[in-house]
Design a protein around this motif. Structure first.
Motif, PDB file in Angstrom:
ATOM      1  N   GLY A   1       7.491  -6.734  -9.579  1.00  0.00           N
ATOM      2  CA  GLY A   1       6.454  -5.797 -10.076  1.00  0.00           C
ATOM      3  C   GLY A   1       5.658  -5.568  -9.301  1.00  0.00           C
ATOM      4  O   GLY A   1       5.395  -5.782  -8.070  1.00  0.00           O
ATOM      5  N   LEU A   2       4.899  -4.297  -8.711  1.00  0.00           N
ATOM      6  CA  LEU A   2       4.003  -4.039  -7.386  1.00  0.00           C
ATOM      7  C   LEU A   2       2.635  -4.609  -8.108  1.00  0.00           C
ATOM      8  O   LEU A   2       1.882  -5.418  -7.096  1.00  0.00           O
ATOM      9  N   LYS A   3       2.257  -4.692  -8.919  1.00  0.00           N
ATOM     10  CA  LYS A   3       0.365  -4.842  -9.928  1.00  0.00           C
ATOM     11  C   LYS A   3       0.868  -6.524  -9.650  1.00  0.00           C
ATOM     12  O   LYS A   3      -0.531  -7.074  -8.987  1.00  0.00           O
TER      13      LYS A   3
ATOM     14  N   PRO B   1       7.305  -7.932   5.825  1.00  0.00           N
ATOM     15  CA  PRO B   1       7.579  -6.733   5.085  1.00  0.00           C
ATOM     16  C   PRO B   1       8.939  -7.160   4.091  1.00  0.00           C
ATOM     17  O   PRO B   1       9.061  -6.551   2.891  1.00  0.00           O
ATOM     18  N   LEU B   2       9.620  -7.915   4.069  1.00  0.00           N
ATOM     19  CA  LEU B   2      10.845  -9.118   4.033  1.00  0.00           C
ATOM     20  C   LEU B   2      10.173  -9.515   2.499  1.00  0.00           C
ATOM     21  O   LEU B   2      10.496  -9.195   1.545  1.00  0.00           O
ATOM     22  N   CYS B   3       8.948  -9.528   2.469  1.00  0.00           N
ATOM     23  CA  CYS B   3       8.649 -10.638   1.573  1.00  0.00           C
ATOM     24  C   CYS B   3       7.891  -9.680   0.640  1.00  0.00           C
ATOM     25  O   CYS B   3       7.510 -10.502  -0.591  1.00  0.00           O
ATOM     26  N   GLY B   4       7.244  -8.872   0.968  1.00  0.00           N
ATOM     27  CA  GLY B   4       6.738  -7.455   0.058  1.00  0.00           C
ATOM     28  C   GLY B   4       8.072  -6.868  -0.602  1.00  0.00           C
ATOM     29  O   GLY B   4       7.707  -6.782  -1.936  1.00  0.00           O
TER      30      GLY B   4
ATOM     31  N   HIS C   1       4.172   5.154  -5.985  1.00  0.00           N
ATOM     32  CA  HIS C   1       4.185   4.826  -7.131  1.00  0.00           C
ATOM     33  C   HIS C   1       2.149   6.132  -7.831  1.00  0.00           C
ATOM     34  O   HIS C   1       2.897   6.707  -9.556  1.00  0.00           O
ATOM     35  N   LEU C   2       1.678   6.871  -6.925  1.00  0.00           N
ATOM     36  CA  LEU C   2       0.965   7.279  -7.889  1.00  0.00           C
ATOM     37  C   LEU C   2       1.400   9.139  -7.537  1.00  0.00           C
ATOM     38  O   LEU C   2       0.247   9.459  -7.854  1.00  0.00           O
TER      39      LEU C   2
ATOM     40  N   ALA D   1       0.670  -1.429  -0.177  1.00  0.00           N
ATOM     41  CA  ALA D   1       0.142   0.084  -0.434  1.00  0.00           C
ATOM     42  C   ALA D   1       0.969   1.396   0.234  1.00  0.00           C
ATOM     43  O   ALA D   1       0.353   2.103  -0.328  1.00  0.00           O
ATOM     44  N   THR D   2       2.127   1.398   1.086  1.00  0.00           N
ATOM     45  CA  THR D   2       2.983   2.435   1.144  1.00  0.00           C
ATOM     46  C   THR D   2       3.242   3.033  -0.390  1.00  0.00           C
ATOM     47  O   THR D   2       3.173   3.829  -0.687  1.00  0.00           O
ATOM     48  N   LEU D   3       3.618   1.923  -0.608  1.00  0.00           N
ATOM     49  CA  LEU D   3       5.035   1.896  -2.150  1.00  0.00           C
ATOM     50  C   LEU D   3       3.737   2.114  -3.757  1.00  0.00           C
ATOM     51  O   LEU D   3       3.938   2.703  -4.524  1.00  0.00           O
ATOM     52  N   LEU D   4       2.312   1.582  -3.340  1.00  0.00           N
ATOM     53  CA  LEU D   4       1.463   2.351  -4.352  1.00  0.00           C
ATOM     54  C   LEU D   4       1.381   3.361  -3.900  1.00  0.00           C
ATOM     55  O   LEU D   4       1.113   4.356  -5.088  1.00  0.00           O
ATOM     56  N   GLY D   5       0.974   3.878  -2.881  1.00  0.00           N
ATOM     57  CA  GLY D   5       1.037   5.127  -3.261  1.00  0.00           C
ATOM     58  C   GLY D   5       1.993   6.556  -3.493  1.00  0.00           C
ATOM     59  O   GLY D   5       1.808   7.199  -4.239  1.00  0.00           O
TER      60      GLY D   5
END
Length: 422
Positions: free
Chosen positions: A174-176, A163-166, A51-52, A45-49
């Motif tokens: 990649g994010l998606k 968090p390590l897996c993420g 990315h936007l 969720a943090t990285l998606l934010g």
């Protein structure tokens, strides 16, 4: 055939032990995977934010939407679970989460992401309350040595493995793709939850025991001394853990002048110490004749950690403080969990309350610590936090330690039982 009758009780006891062992292994596996999924989704969720290309406020809104919804959803979740079917509810919300994480990476703006994260938080609150309720119901059968296994496994998944897996998934796929894998994990959790969780949260009937209706309303719960003590120390623990968790990296960088990539070790040492206590010291603490002294000593260890963080800014002292804090928080949770599991209370309602206190206390503690740090300085925050701990210790432990009186909370767990005449 009559010769086999003497062996039937042994066979029944063996079968019961096998059933408990199988339940515990499945439940801990479900808890670990659930924790990994939650921890991984925080990173996603943090990285998606980012990315936007959102602002700091918009990123905070996305992050806090889920936490706010989880806090708001805990009390309704306890009410629903006390009347509903944990198996159906857990599976249903897990499938809903799988669908939500398939949609998240395609949303066009941060407002939609924040809204969907709010709905995600409502679903997660129901899942967390369902699992903690089932664990509290089964804990008297599992034994006090397992009191910390649920929270310890959940912390291990949320704060370490998740968090390590993420990070790994995003770096490699990649994010998606990370969101789709998260959706798949929620679908797997739905299937596992259906297999592991029971159809209701009523305490299991045990031979030779009279059923005692549990306190359910907040007023009834607060009449029990053990509930009042548990609620107080769980709120204080949440305040303290969140404050140290938020600012430990800042302490390492600004006060100790550690490199940024080393600064996480203060948080890691604290979390690992807490997990080790929860997973391996349950039987030692809860079966000890000095259980109440260990409980009070754990709170002294937390106060000592706060004192060190405020007064002795060096690497060895801060690492020692992290260990003390982790040990103290671990023992505090062990005793609180075991006391509540043995108390005559509605487990679904009390699970909802404890989850709510943890979330609200954690959020309020971090915000209050941030404000106090601006006004008084970062290290002084930990000295200020000593005041409520010291007051609580003197009220609930000081007189008992001075007089060496027997513990007052434990007898309240076994009220006089009244036989009901049908």
């Amino acid at each position: 055939m009559s010769e086999s009758l003497p062996f039937q009780p042994d066979a029944a006891a063996s079968a019961r032990e096998d059933e408990l062992r199988a339940f515990l292994l499945r439940f801990i596996g479900l808890t670990l995977l659930s924790g990994v999924t939650i921890g991984m989704n925080k990173v996603l969720a943090t990285l998606l934010g980012l990315h936007l290309h959102v602002s700091n406020f918009q990123l905070a809104a996305i992050s806090s939407a889920e936490t706010l919804a989880m806090a708001l959803g805990t009390i309704p979740a306890g009410y629903i679970l006390s009347r509903g079917n944990p198996k159906h509810l857990y599976a249903g919300v897990s499938l809903s989460l799988a669908l939500a994480f398939c949609v998240l990476p395609w949303l066009p703006g941060w407002q939609w992401v924040a809204l969907l994260m709010f709905l995600v938080g409502l679903c997660i609150s129901l899942r967390i309350v369902a699992m903690s309720t089932v664990f509290l119901v089964r804990l008297p059968e599992l034994g006090p040595g397992k009191a910390g296994w649920y929270k310890g496994t959940l912390i291990l998944g949320m704060q370490f493995l998740g968090p390590l897996c993420g990070n790994y998934l995003i770096a490699q796929l990649g994010l998606k793709a990370g969101f789709f894998i998260s959706a798949l994990m929620f679908a797997i959790l739905a299937v596992l939850g259906w297999q592991v969780l029971p159809d209701n949260t009523a305490p299991r009937k045990q031979e030779g025991h009279v059923a005692v209706p549990g306190a359910a309303s907040l007023r009834e719960l607060l009449r029990l001394p053990v509930v009042r003590v548990t609620y107080l120390f769980e709120i204080l623990a949440s305040f303290t853990a969140s404050s140290v968790g938020v600012f430990s990296i800042l302490l390492a960088i600004r006060v100790l002048h550690w490199p940024a990539h080393h600064s996480v070790w203060l948080m890691a040492v604290q979390g690992l110490s807490c997990v080790l206590v929860l997973l391996f010291l349950g039987r030692f603490v809860l079966a000890s004749r000095y259980r109440e002294q260990l409980y009070g000593g754990a709170h002294l260890a937390i106060m000592a950690a706060l004192l060190i963080l405020g007064l002795w800014p060096n690497s060895i002292a801060y690492l020692a403080a992290s260990v003390l804090l982790g040990l103290g928080l671990g023992v505090n949770n062990l005793v609180n969990t075991d006391n509540i599991a043995r108390a005559p209370v509605d487990k679904a309602r009390i699970s909802a309350h404890l989850t709510l206190f943890g979330m609200v206390g954690g959020t309020a503690g971090a915000l209050a610590a941030g404000r106090l740090a601006d006004l008084t300085g970062l290290r002084n925050v930990f000295l200020i936090w000593l005041a409520p701990w010291l007051a609580a210790w003197l009220v609930f432990h000081g007189r008992r330690w001075l007089r060496r009186a027997p513990p007052a909370a434990i007898p309240s767990l076994a009220p006089p039982q009244r036989v009901r005449h049908e």
